[in-house]
Design a protein around this motif. Structure first.
Motif, mmCIF file in Angstrom:
data_model
loop_
_atom_site.group_PDB
_atom_site.id
_atom_site.type_symbol
_atom_site.label_atom_id
_atom_site.label_comp_id
_atom_site.label_asym_id
_atom_site.label_seq_id
_atom_site.Cartn_x
_atom_site.Cartn_y
_atom_site.Cartn_z
ATOM 1 N N ASN A 289 0.824 -1.216 0.000
ATOM 2 C CA ASN A 289 0.000 0.000 0.000
ATOM 3 C C ASN A 289 0.853 1.259 0.000
ATOM 4 O O ASN A 289 0.503 2.268 -0.620
ATOM 5 C CB ASN A 289 -0.927 0.012 1.221
ATOM 6 C CG ASN A 289 -2.060 -0.991 1.101
ATOM 7 O OD1 ASN A 289 -2.391 -1.430 0.012
ATOM 8 N ND2 ASN A 289 -2.645 -1.358 2.231
ATOM 9 N N GLN A 290 1.982 1.197 0.710
ATOM 10 C CA GLN A 290 2.818 2.383 0.858
ATOM 11 C C GLN A 290 3.752 2.600 -0.331
ATOM 12 O O GLN A 290 3.964 3.730 -0.769
ATOM 13 C CB GLN A 290 3.656 2.267 2.146
ATOM 14 C CG GLN A 290 2.839 2.222 3.426
ATOM 15 C CD GLN A 290 2.097 3.510 3.691
ATOM 16 O OE1 GLN A 290 2.637 4.600 3.507
ATOM 17 N NE2 GLN A 290 0.846 3.396 4.126
ATOM 18 N N TYR A 291 4.328 1.506 -0.853
ATOM 19 C CA TYR A 291 5.414 1.641 -1.830
ATOM 20 C C TYR A 291 5.199 0.853 -3.124
ATOM 21 O O TYR A 291 6.083 0.841 -3.981
ATOM 22 C CB TYR A 291 6.736 1.182 -1.193
ATOM 23 C CG TYR A 291 7.056 1.893 0.100
ATOM 24 C CD1 TYR A 291 7.501 3.217 0.105
ATOM 25 C CD2 TYR A 291 6.902 1.251 1.332
ATOM 26 C CE1 TYR A 291 7.788 3.876 1.291
ATOM 27 C CE2 TYR A 291 7.187 1.899 2.529
ATOM 28 C CZ TYR A 291 7.627 3.208 2.500
ATOM 29 O OH TYR A 291 7.906 3.860 3.667
ATOM 30 N N GLY A 292 4.045 0.190 -3.257
ATOM 31 C CA GLY A 292 3.843 -0.626 -4.443
ATOM 32 C C GLY A 292 4.535 -1.976 -4.311
ATOM 33 O O GLY A 292 5.113 -2.306 -3.270
ATOM 34 N N ARG A 293 4.506 -2.744 -5.392
ATOM 35 C CA ARG A 293 5.066 -4.099 -5.353
ATOM 36 C C ARG A 293 6.331 -4.222 -6.211
ATOM 37 O O ARG A 293 6.549 -5.225 -6.879
ATOM 38 C CB ARG A 293 4.008 -5.110 -5.807
ATOM 39 C CG ARG A 293 2.802 -5.165 -4.876
ATOM 40 C CD ARG A 293 1.784 -6.203 -5.294
ATOM 41 N NE ARG A 293 0.624 -6.214 -4.425
ATOM 42 C CZ ARG A 293 0.512 -6.937 -3.313
ATOM 43 N NH1 ARG A 293 1.517 -7.723 -2.947
ATOM 44 N NH2 ARG A 293 -0.579 -6.886 -2.573
ATOM 45 N N GLY A 294 7.148 -3.195 -6.161
ATOM 46 C CA GLY A 294 8.387 -3.192 -6.926
ATOM 47 C C GLY A 294 9.533 -3.851 -6.184
ATOM 48 O O GLY A 294 9.351 -4.722 -5.329
ATOM 49 N N ILE A 295 10.749 -3.388 -6.491
ATOM 50 C CA ILE A 295 11.959 -3.980 -5.917
ATOM 51 C C ILE A 295 11.987 -3.835 -4.402
ATOM 52 O O ILE A 295 12.329 -4.779 -3.677
ATOM 53 C CB ILE A 295 13.219 -3.322 -6.533
ATOM 54 C CG1 ILE A 295 13.297 -3.629 -8.029
ATOM 55 C CG2 ILE A 295 14.473 -3.824 -5.823
ATOM 56 C CD1 ILE A 295 13.440 -5.098 -8.351
ATOM 57 N N PHE A 296 11.619 -2.649 -3.910
ATOM 58 C CA PHE A 296 11.645 -2.431 -2.459
ATOM 59 C C PHE A 296 10.723 -3.414 -1.749
ATOM 60 O O PHE A 296 11.072 -3.973 -0.704
ATOM 61 C CB PHE A 296 11.236 -0.993 -2.137
ATOM 62 C CG PHE A 296 11.279 -0.665 -0.671
ATOM 63 C CD1 PHE A 296 12.489 -0.486 -0.016
ATOM 64 C CD2 PHE A 296 10.102 -0.548 0.066
ATOM 65 C CE1 PHE A 296 12.532 -0.197 1.340
ATOM 66 C CE2 PHE A 296 10.132 -0.259 1.420
ATOM 67 C CZ PHE A 296 11.354 -0.083 2.061
ATOM 68 N N TYR A 297 9.543 -3.636 -2.331
ATOM 69 C CA TYR A 297 8.592 -4.596 -1.750
ATOM 70 C C TYR A 297 9.202 -5.992 -1.705
ATOM 71 O O TYR A 297 9.150 -6.677 -0.678
ATOM 72 C CB TYR A 297 7.305 -4.599 -2.577
ATOM 73 C CG TYR A 297 6.357 -5.732 -2.254
ATOM 74 C CD1 TYR A 297 5.447 -5.631 -1.206
ATOM 75 C CD2 TYR A 297 6.368 -6.916 -3.000
ATOM 76 C CE1 TYR A 297 4.575 -6.667 -0.907
ATOM 77 C CE2 TYR A 297 5.504 -7.960 -2.708
ATOM 78 C CZ TYR A 297 4.613 -7.831 -1.663
ATOM 79 O OH TYR A 297 3.762 -8.871 -1.367
ATOM 80 N N LYS A 298 9.788 -6.405 -2.818
ATOM 81 C CA LYS A 298 10.327 -7.763 -2.897
ATOM 82 C C LYS A 298 11.481 -7.976 -1.918
ATOM 83 O O LYS A 298 11.584 -9.024 -1.275
ATOM 84 C CB LYS A 298 10.781 -8.056 -4.326
ATOM 85 C CG LYS A 298 9.622 -8.108 -5.324
ATOM 86 C CD LYS A 298 10.119 -8.307 -6.748
ATOM 87 C CE LYS A 298 8.947 -8.328 -7.728
ATOM 88 N NZ LYS A 298 9.398 -8.461 -9.136
#
Length: 447
Positions: free
Chosen positions: A76-85
Motif C-alpha cells: 500500500n505504501q510503496y507498491g510491489r516493486g523492488i523495495f517490496y520484494k
C-alpha cells in the motif's frame, strides 16, 4: 432502554482492497453514522485509514499474521516493486522459524493473533468509559475472539456479525457436530459456541447458516444465550446506479462473469454445456461469447477452453485497471460491462457450505437490471430470490439443467426476448435498519 451510541467496531480487514469482508462493514458506515452511531474502528494495518472517525490500526502479534499484514502495508505504501520484494523477502526469511513454531504449537489461521492488540487497546477505551457497545464483524475470526474476550472482561453489550459459517459441514447429513480434524476448525467450532452463549445479538447472512448454527447451539435464542437472526447484507448501488437502463442487443451474445474463479466455481461448467449446444445450433459459435472479468481463469476452465478449441469463445479480461485514454477507473469500467452484458453469470460452487452462503456478487448484479444465469447448489433461499426476480436457474452438477438454461438463453437472445428481471435490488440501508431495529427490540425484551 436502547444500546448506547458509542460503538467499538472490530474488523480485521476494514477498508482493505475492496474485499467482500471489508465492503460488508464499510458500506454500512454511512448508514450507521446517519443513525447517530459514533464508531471507533479497530482493524489491521492492511487497509486504508478512515478519517471520518477514530480508526486505529494494529499489527498482529503473531509472526504469521505480522508477515501477512506487513506485506500488505508495504504494498500500500510503496507498491510491489523492488523495495517490496526485498523487504518482504527479508522479513519472511527472519520470521520463517517463528511461523513454523507458531503453526506447530497452535495450528490456527494466521490472523488469529490480531485479537490480542484489539483486546488490549479495546480494554483501555472501555476502562476510560469511551465505549458503549462492542461490535465484531468478520471475515477473519480474530475480531470475534477479541469481542469475546472484551465481553467476558467488561460485560458490555456485544453484537457479532458472522460473514461465513465458522463450522464447515461436508455433506447434507453433516450437522457439524463431529470434532473437526484440524486445530483451526476445532477452535472455530469452540468460538461459535462462545458467540452463541455470550454475545447479546448475533446475525448470519443466510437462513441456512442461522439454521445450522442454531442446531449445533440450542442455547441460541434462549434466556441463557444470544439472540440470533438473519440479515441480507445487500450491496450499495454500483456507481450510484438507482434504475435499470434499457438494454441494447449487439451482434454477439455476451455472457459475463465477474469475480474470482476456482475449480469448484468454474466456467468449464458452461464450456462443457456449450459443446452439445453447438452440435444442435452450429451457427451459435460465431455469436456466443463468454467473458471473464476480475480474476485469472481456473485450471478446469483453461483445460476446457483448450480441449474444445474455444479460444475465440472465452475471453479472459483479467482485472480492469484505470484506462489512461478515458480516465475511467477499473470499477467504472466493470459497471459499464455489467450493464452491457446480455446475461450475468453467477457461479455458486459445489461444496456443502453453499447451503449457508450467498455470493456477495449476487447483490451487485441485482442493481444492474440484467438477467442472471445462476448455477446454484443446495440453497433454497438464493433460488427463491432469483425466481422472484426472474432469472435463468440451473443446479450445480446437473448437466441437463445447465444445458437447458444455455439453450433457453440462446433462443431468447435470438428473438431479443431475454428475461427482463424485476427491479428488486437489495441495498445495505435495509440491512442496517434491520440490525438496529432487531438489537433495539432484543434489548427492550431483556429489560
Amino acid at each position: 432502554m436502547s444500546l448506547g451510541k458509542r460503538w467499538l467496531i472490530l474488523s480485521h480487514g476494514f477498508n482493505m482492497d475492496g474485499r467482500a469482508a471489508s465492503q460488508t462493514i464499510t458500506d454500512k458506515i454511512p448508514y450507521l453514522l446517519e443513525a447517530g452511531i459514533k464508531p471507533t474502528v479497530f482493524s489491521a494495518i492492511t487497509g486504508i485509514k478512515d478519517r471520518r472517525f477514530p480508526h486505529q490500526q494494529f499489527l498482529a502479534w503473531g509472526p504469521a499474521a505480522f508477515r501477512f499484514d506487513f506485506r500488505h502495508w508495504i504494498a500500500n505504501q510503496y507498491g510491489r516493486g523492488i523495495f517490496y520484494k526485498v523487504t518482504t523477502g527479508l522479513v519472511s526469511l527472519f520470521l520463517a522459524p517463528f511461523i513454523a513454531l507458531e503453526k506447530l504449537c497452535l495450528g490456527y489461521s494466521s490472523q488469529w493473533s490480531w485479537a490480542m492488540p484489539a483486546f488490549v487497546n479495546g480494554l483501555k477505551l472501555i476502562k476510560n468509559q469511551e465505549i458503549d457497545v462492542i461490535y465484531s464483524t468478520g471475515g477473519a475470526w480474530s475480531a470475534h475472539l477479541a469481542g469475546l474476550w472484551l465481553k467476558k472482561k467488561t460485560g458490555l453489550p456485544w453484537i457479532a456479525e458472522i460473514h461465513d459459517p465458522l463450522v464447515i459441514r461436508h455433506h447434507p447429513q453433516d450437522q457439524g457436530f463431529d470434532k473437526p480434524s484440524n486445530r483451526d476448525a476445532q477452535f472455530r467450532k469452540y468460538l461459535e459456541r462462545q458467540i452463541c452463549k455470550y454475545a447479546d445479538d448475533v446475525w448470519w447472512f443466510t437462513d441456512g447458516a442461522l439454521h445450522y448454527a442454531r442446531t449445533r447451539n440450542p442455547v441460541l435464542n434462549t434466556l441463557g444465550g444470544a439472540r440470533g437472526f438473519m440479515v441480507l447484507p445487500g450491496a450499495e448501488p454500483p456507481g450510484g446506479l438507482y434504475a435499470a437502463k434499457p438494454h441494447t442487443y449487439s451482434d454477439k451474445l455476451n455472457l459475463c462473469h465477474f469475480g474470482s474463479l476456482a475449480n469448484n466455481r468454474s466456467l468449464s461448467t458452461i464450456l462443457n454445456a456449450l459443446t452439445p449446444l453447438l452440435k444442435k445450433y452450429p451457427e451459435a459459435r460465431q455469436f456466443m461469447r463468454v467473458h471473464a472479468y476480475g480474476a485469472p481463469l481456473d485450471s478446469l476452465t483453461i483445460a476446457a477452453q483448450s480441449s474444445f478449441g474455444f479460444e475465440e469463445v472465452l475471453i479472459a479480461h483479467g482485472r480492469l485497471e484505470k484506462d489512461p485514454l478515458t480516465g475511467k477507473s477499473g470499477r467504472e469500467q466493470v459497471l459499464e460491462r455489467m450493464q452491457a452484458a446480455d446475461v450475468l453469470i453467477l457461479l455458486h460452487g459445489d461444496e456443502e457450505w453453499c447451503a449457508e452462503y450467498i455470493p456477495s456478487k449476487f447483490y451487485e448484479y441485482l442493481w444492474t437490471g440484467r438477467p442472471i444465469w445462476a448455477i446454484t447448489h443446495r440453497n433454497d433461499q438464493l433460488d427463491k430470490m432469483l425466481q422472484e426476480r426472474g432469472a435463468y436457474l440451473s443446479a450445480e452438477g446437473d448437466t441437463n439443467s445447465v444445458a437447458k438454461a444455455l439453450e433457453a438463453i440462446w433462443l431468447d437472445w435470438q428473438s431479443k426476448q431475454l428475461i427482463e428481471p424485476k427491479w428488486l435490488p437489495i441495498g445495505v440501508d435495509q440491512a442496517v435498519k434491520q440490525i438496529l431495529n432487531d438489537i433495539d427490540f432484543n434489548q427492550q425484551e431483556r429489560q
